[in-house]
Design an enzyme around this catalytic site. Sequence first.
Site, PDB file in Angstrom:
ATOM      1  CD  GLN A 194      -1.208  -0.506   3.669  1.00 32.94           C
ATOM      2  OE1 GLN A 194      -1.281   0.251   4.628  1.00 32.94           O
ATOM      3  NE2 GLN A 194      -1.955  -1.602   3.546  1.00 32.94           N
ATOM      4  CG  HIS A 251      -0.593   5.630   3.738  1.00 29.06           C
ATOM      5  ND1 HIS A 251      -1.748   4.873   3.733  1.00 29.06           N
ATOM      6  CD2 HIS A 251       0.291   4.946   4.510  1.00 29.06           C
ATOM      7  CE1 HIS A 251      -1.568   3.793   4.466  1.00 29.06           C
ATOM      8  NE2 HIS A 251      -0.331   3.816   4.942  1.00 29.06           N
ATOM      9  CD  GLU A 283       2.243   4.296   7.907  1.00 33.12           C
ATOM     10  OE1 GLU A 283       1.662   3.727   8.848  1.00 33.12           O
ATOM     11  OE2 GLU A 283       1.998   4.059   6.713  1.00 33.12           O
ATOM     12  NE  ARG A 288      -6.252  -3.678   0.306  1.00 26.95           N
ATOM     13  CZ  ARG A 288      -7.533  -3.360   0.437  1.00 26.95           C
ATOM     14  NH1 ARG A 288      -8.338  -3.356  -0.615  1.00 26.95           N
ATOM     15  NH2 ARG A 288      -8.026  -3.039   1.607  1.00 26.95           N
TER      16      ARG A 288
END
Length: 269
Positions: A55, A57, A76, A154
């Site tokens: 995935q 983001h 993250e 995804r």
Amino acid sequence: MLKLDAIKSEKIWGYELWIASTHPNGCQENFKNAVGGDYPLLVKVIQANESLSIQVHPDDDFAVKLEGSGNRGKTECWYVLDAAPDAQIVYGIKEGYSNDVLAKAIVDKNLEQYLEMVPVKKGDFIFIPAGTVHAIGGGLRLMEVQQSCDLTYRLYDWGRDREVHIEKGLAVIKREGMIPVAPFPGTFECEYFKMNEVTVKGGWSMLCPKGEGPEATQLLYVISADKAVIRTSEEKVGKPIASEEIYAIAPGEKITVEGSAKIMKILAK
């Protein structure tokens, strides 16, 4: 000082615990009330019994462009709490391949050959800037600190046939800002958050600086603890703490930890 209770979400690959969240998809109302609104970070514990999907983001700009105003991007990081001997992650795409090549590989379901696979162990730290292609492998338990965002595109799902988001996913891919996977260096800072690891042997105190807004609250995540207690300056007797608990410390509040513990202090920016 507020101890936060986790919100558990079962997944086909394991589960997530949202342990500090004001996000609408998993909001701890007492935390939201304590900080007075939308806290800019989301902290999770992730138990991956099987591999997660490949995935990516979006960053802040793409989050708004692709999903509308009011959306954040998702930068993250992961701190490895436990790892099987052969545990690994996907951390980026191999150099030299265009989005057209990757799009064909996704459609043909053979994206694996283009992925960078990296072994990881307990105590390792992985920084994942928005736009980085990534996945958590099976046999891993992680603490994740991220922007308060639940947007995931995804790219590949190891044959599980869930929906993929080829156009949006390829549009947001970036290949910069990554750092080598290594044990946590003791402190880390990026545009959105700062983390400091504290080893307590006997006693340690901290004062959360006074400030305005939800981001002024600081978080203390307990990595490990051995007969340790936590108390505010107004308390004479501390309360026992345990691994994987998390506490929200209000601006102007002083707390003390006594005993033996390893703690991650998390600050929003």
